[in-house]
Motif scaffolding. Structure first.
Motif, short mmCIF file in Angstrom:
data_model
loop_
_atom_site.label_atom_id
_atom_site.label_comp_id
_atom_site.label_asym_id
_atom_site.label_seq_id
_atom_site.Cartn_x
_atom_site.Cartn_y
_atom_site.Cartn_z
N TYR A 225 0.74 -1.34 -0.08
CA TYR A 225 -0.21 -0.08 -0.11
C TYR A 225 0.77 1.30 0.01
N ASP A 226 2.07 0.94 0.47
CA ASP A 226 3.10 2.42 0.54
C ASP A 226 3.26 2.93 -1.09
N VAL A 354 -5.04 2.68 -3.29
CA VAL A 354 -6.18 1.62 -2.49
C VAL A 354 -6.00 2.00 -1.18
N ARG A 355 -7.12 1.96 -0.44
CA ARG A 355 -7.04 1.73 0.92
C ARG A 355 -6.59 0.60 1.52
N GLU A 356 -6.20 0.51 2.97
CA GLU A 356 -5.59 -0.71 3.40
C GLU A 356 -6.73 -2.06 3.58
N LEU A 360 -5.44 -5.65 -3.35
CA LEU A 360 -4.26 -5.38 -4.46
C LEU A 360 -4.33 -6.60 -5.35
#
Length: 948
Positions: A225-226, A354-356, A360
């Motif tokens: 997510y980073d 994208v939110r956590e 993904l």
């Protein structure tokens, strides 16, 4: 707005730790305790808070004298659920900065004064107002003095900014105060909690929580997510990138057509809504739906067919924009207008990432209501595979669903994180996603935590050496921990301490001490060759045993028992002979390890060695240990050691439970003789004290300067006399003047200074008494003069001169007999022998104080006349002479007869004192004036001969 005001004020009250009572429940608005806390705020802060909540003072009787606040009407709202949005609460493991600062003195005074003003209230009866006001002033003044005293005492070691960590008990530990609970409080509440401590109540306190990432499993972040961190808010359209051959032409695109050859023309042809483009001299041509490569071929054929000798170049101009939708678990879902060249990942960046909680690995691309593609970002992040990053079309919908299953992996892997599972994945695949195992990972020590269907947690130990473990199926929420190899290197020995190459060395069968240290070249300076410690683990419980040997004997005789046979995991410690405490610092950790690994019924044995040794402290006790072994353990005796005897203190434990302490005297000469029978054997916990040579530590120094053969500082022994020192310095030179030798002693100076201070105090008392009893003009003038004399006495520094008769001492020394004028020397004595003197000084109440050349035929009055004679204020009946040796002569031939024919010698000083008998109320004037005159004479004369 009213609810926001109530919430703000309720938050303040909760931060003070006091209960909150809504206005609707209590006519007074808030409680007395709350008002008291509010009264302790600084005036500006209190005023700002009152204005922010719209509260007004109220005058209600029979309550303490603090302002009463009336809150706006309205329903009270609980604020517990609002704490998170205001300030995060402190948790175990948080790092905080606590700032403790003093309040400015002027600000503090204004604050206390304002409290007094605010405390006066109409509810206090008018007749009691003065008494009440005075009481408040006395209380606040007392409090102010206590605050200032506390500042002066500097009893707060934590002033300023200090870093603390909230421990597992939810507390921070502060000096003096101890543990203070912090967990569950926000920053404001924590500051109020610290302010409740008595030592901190009068200081400004601020608590700041640092956003430090916590260690452990909770610190694991979801992987990938980073990628979207730092996403720009705007994107420039892709206008200068090459157009791929499969780019599909559609309405809104611009085609650039260049004709060259027989005709040279350039055209920009826009694709119309019906999908056609109008080519000059050819007409409308349908191009919608064609790929760019197909478009080139079609236009080339048409130009070649319609024009003779003309060739064409086809490129794309401005590309059309398309509208897409990004929905689901993204930070900014919605509709976006993007370039026709945009791909799935471009759209995700447009939407903020994208939110956590979003997936993904299962990002869907929908076209016409059907899923046409799925994107797995792990392929892009882990392998750089962009094959799934397809181009977007008008009306496409990108949907990011919620993540379904995750598993975390921590420990000895290259990339610990929380990973999203796609379908049925195994433990081996999770390790591969984490970058594989580290080199020191223990493949046989893997733990898997799992939450079962019934909500119960289970723990499974796995072994990656097995193929079955690699294919072990994972489930949602699994937590995998890979532990490092716990076994130390077995076939090694360790070398530490005063050696150049410390560390681990390979152990070999039959290896001995000299195999590890073949020569002293491997050791640092001041390494102890006579006492080497070897720590050895024994038994299945790995108890630590400490043995000692001598490296010197091992090197000289490799076949001796001193050349210890080493075992795996042995730790060889080379100690230092330096007298800096490093020796004991190296030994104590091994004693502590022995104690930690000892059996419950086994005591740790040691002997304590102190006194005149190089390394005092505790050392391991060994069976058969004797006095010479203790000396060897402590790094040998030092140069101050008394080598005739030592003392052993021993505790003897009896069967009746009563312990006795005995003291044994050791004959060191016998103990060090090499005869075992005379070398006393030690017991566990013996304390051995090696005495110092008497008077060794007392260094006595005397400084001799001036006309002597060998001036300088000399070390003396107890009871040594001046005659002995004169011989040691080679005697006096031919130009020395023995009559004027100056002998200074520190303890005399201290006693004289105490007497001066006493006289100054008594004189000041007499001055005060005289000022009260004598009111005439002359008396007032006399008092002023006396005050000046007292100030002079206060500022006068004693010198501590001892009057000695050096000429008589020299005569007695020359004749070889003991002299009554010989002086016993003391530490710090200073002796100055001046050159031959030819002057006589006249000081005091003469018209011209001066120094005159000595003449044999002149008496006292001749020198006074040569200085202009005495002044009207002189006391000519008490003229005295300060001799060169420091003694005082009153100029008398007999006890009752004063004469001017007194003997005057070179270096003498004639003093004409002030007549002070005229002021009889100050009885100390005569004594004080003489003392000051003598000290002044001494200081002036010594300055002339070079002492000062």
């Amino acid at each position: 707005m009213q609810q926001r005001l109530i919430k703000a004020f309720s938050i303040f009250l909760i931060s003070t730790g006091l209960p909150f009572i809504p206005a609707s429940a209590n006519a007074a608005g808030i409680t007395t305790d709350q008002l008291e806390q509010l009264g302790k705020m600084l005036p500006n802060d209190r005023k700002q808070l009152l204005e922010s909540v719209g509260a007004t003072p109220s005058a209600e009787k029979n309550v303490p004298p603090f302002p009463t606040l009336v809150l706006p009407e309205g329903e009270y709202q609980q604020v517990d659920d609002l704490d998170q949005e205001i300030e995060e609460r402190l948790e175990r493991g948080d790092t905080v900065i606590v700032t403790v600062e003093e309040i400015d003195d002027e600000q503090l005074k204004r604050y206390l004064e304002s409290q007094q003003e605010d405390s006066r209230d109409a509810r206090v009866p008018e007749r009691e107002a003065p008494r009440y006001k005075q009481q408040l002033q006395e209380e606040e003044q007392s409090r102010l003095e206590k605050i200032f005293e506390k500042r002066e005492s500097k009893q707060l070691p934590y002033m300023g900014r200090n870093l603390y960590r909230v421990d597992d008990q939810g507390s921070i530990r502060m000096p003096i105060i101890g543990q203070v609970g912090m967990a569950g409080l926000n920053e404001s509440q924590a500051a109020v909690r610290l302010g409740a401590e008595p030592l901190l109540k009068d200081y400004y306190i601020k608590v700041e929580r640092l956003p430090v990432e916590k260690s452990g499993k909770e610190a694991l972040k979801p992987y990938g997510y980073d990628l979207f961190e730092g996403v720009p808010t705007t994107f420039a359209p892709a206008t200068d990138v090459p157009v791929p051959h499969d780019y599909v032409i559609g309405p809104g695109d611009v085609i650039q057509l260049q004709l060259f050859g027989k005709e040279n023309e350039e055209y920009e042809l826009a694709v119309k809504r019906n999908g056609t483009v109008a080519i000059p001299k050819i007409g409308p041509v349908s191009v919608a739906g064609l790929g760019f490569e197909q478009l080139e071929k079609k236009i080339h054929r048409m130009i070649k067919k319609q024009f003779i000798g003309v060739r064409a170049n086809v490129t794309m101009g401005e590309l059309r924009s398309i509208r897409i939708f990004v929905l689901g678990e993204v930070n900014k879902p919605g509709s976006y207008t993007v370039s026709a060249l945009s791909t799935l990942t471009n759209a995700l960046f447009f939407s903020g990432g994208v939110r956590e909680i979003g997936s993904l690995r299962n990002i869907e691309l929908k076209r016409g209501g059907k899923i046409v593609s799925k994107l797995d970002l792990y392929d892009f992040l882990m392998r750089g595979d962009t094959s799934g990053d397809i181009r977007l079309f008008q009306g496409d919908v990108i949907f990011v669903p919620t993540v379904v299953a995750t598993a975390s992996i921590d420990g000895e892997v290259r990339r610990p994180a929380v990973y999203e599972l796609k379908g049925q994945q195994s433990l081996g695949e999770l390790v591969a996603m984490a970058g594989g195992l580290k080199a020191d990972a223990d493949r046989s020590a893997i733990q898997l935590e799992r939450v079962g269907g019934g909500g119960n947690k289970s723990l499974t130990d796995l072994d990656m050496m097995s193929e079955v473990t690699a294919s072990y199926a994972l489930q949602q929420g699994d937590r995998v921990t890979i532990f490092p190899v716990s076994k130390p290197m077995e076939q090694v020995v360790k070398l530490s301490g005063y050696a150049y190459r410390t560390g681990s060395y390979q152990w070999r069968e039959g290896m001995r001490l000299v195999d590890l240290i073949p020569s002293t070249d491997l050791l640092r300076q001041q390494a102890d060759l006579d006492y080497v410690l070897i720590g050895r683990e024994e038994g299945i419980d790995r108890r630590l045993k400490i043995i000692s040997t001598t490296l010197r004997d091992a090197l000289n005789s490799p076949e001796s028992d001193a050349n210890v046979l080493l075992k795996p995991q042995d730790e060889i410690v080379i100690l230092s002979l330096a007298n800096d405490g490093s020796r004991q610092k190296m030994v104590l950790p091994y004693l502590e390890r022995v104690e930690q690994r000892a059996w419950s019924d086994q005591s740790v044995s040691w002997v304590e060695i102190n006194g005149a040794v190089r390394g005092a402290g505790r050392y391991p006790f060994e069976a058969g240990m004797r006095v010479n072994d203790a000396i060897r353990a402590a790094g040998k005796l030092n140069e101050k050691a008394y080598r005739l005897s030592a003392e052993i203190t021993r505790v003897i434990r009896s069967d009746d439970g009563i312990n006795r302490v005995v003291h044994l005297t050791v004959n060191l000469q016998e103990a060090l003789s090499g005869v075992t029978a005379k070398n006393l054997e030690l017991h566990p916990f013996d304390t051995i004290h090696f005495r110092e040579i008497p008077e060794w530590s007392r260094t006595r120094m005397v400084n001799v300067q001036g006309e002597v053969r060998f001036p300088g500082e000399y070390k003396i022994i107890a009871g040594e006399k001046l005659s002995s020192l004169i011989k040691r310095i080679g005697g006096l030179t031919e130009s020395a003047y023995p009559k004027a030798v100056v002998f200074l002693r520190e303890e005399l100076r201290e006693r004289e200074q105490q007497e001066l201070n006493r006289l100054a105090t008594q004189l000041e008392s007499d001055i005060a008494s005289s000022a009260l009893s004598d009111n005439n003009a002359r008396g007032g003038n006399d008092v002023e003069i006396a005050k000046q004399l007292a100030e002079q006495l206060r500022s006068t520094k004693a010198v501590g001169r001892l009057v000695i008769n050096v000429p008589r001492l020299l005569i007695d020394m020359e004749e070889g007999r003991a002299s009554e004028f010989d002086v016993v020397l003391k530490n710090g004595d200073r002796i100055f022998v001046p050159e031959q003197m030819q002057e006589v000084s006249i000081m005091g109440e003469v018209f011209h104080p001066s120094t005159l050349l000595f003449r044999n035929n002149k008496n006292r009055d001749d020198y006074i006349d040569a200085s202009g004679g005495v002044t009207p204020k002189a006391d000519d009946e008490h003229i005295y002479i300060v001799k060169a040796d420091g003694s005082v002569s009153l100029g008398r031939n007999s006890w009752f007869e004063v004469t001017s024919e007194a003997s005057i010698e070179p270096g003498d000083t004639i003093v004409v004192p002030l007549d002070v008998e005229r002021i009889r109320t100050l009885t100390l004037w005569v004594e004080v004036s003489k003392i000051l005159a003598q000290i002044g004479v001494a200081a002036a004369s010594w300055h002339n001969i070079g002492i000062f």
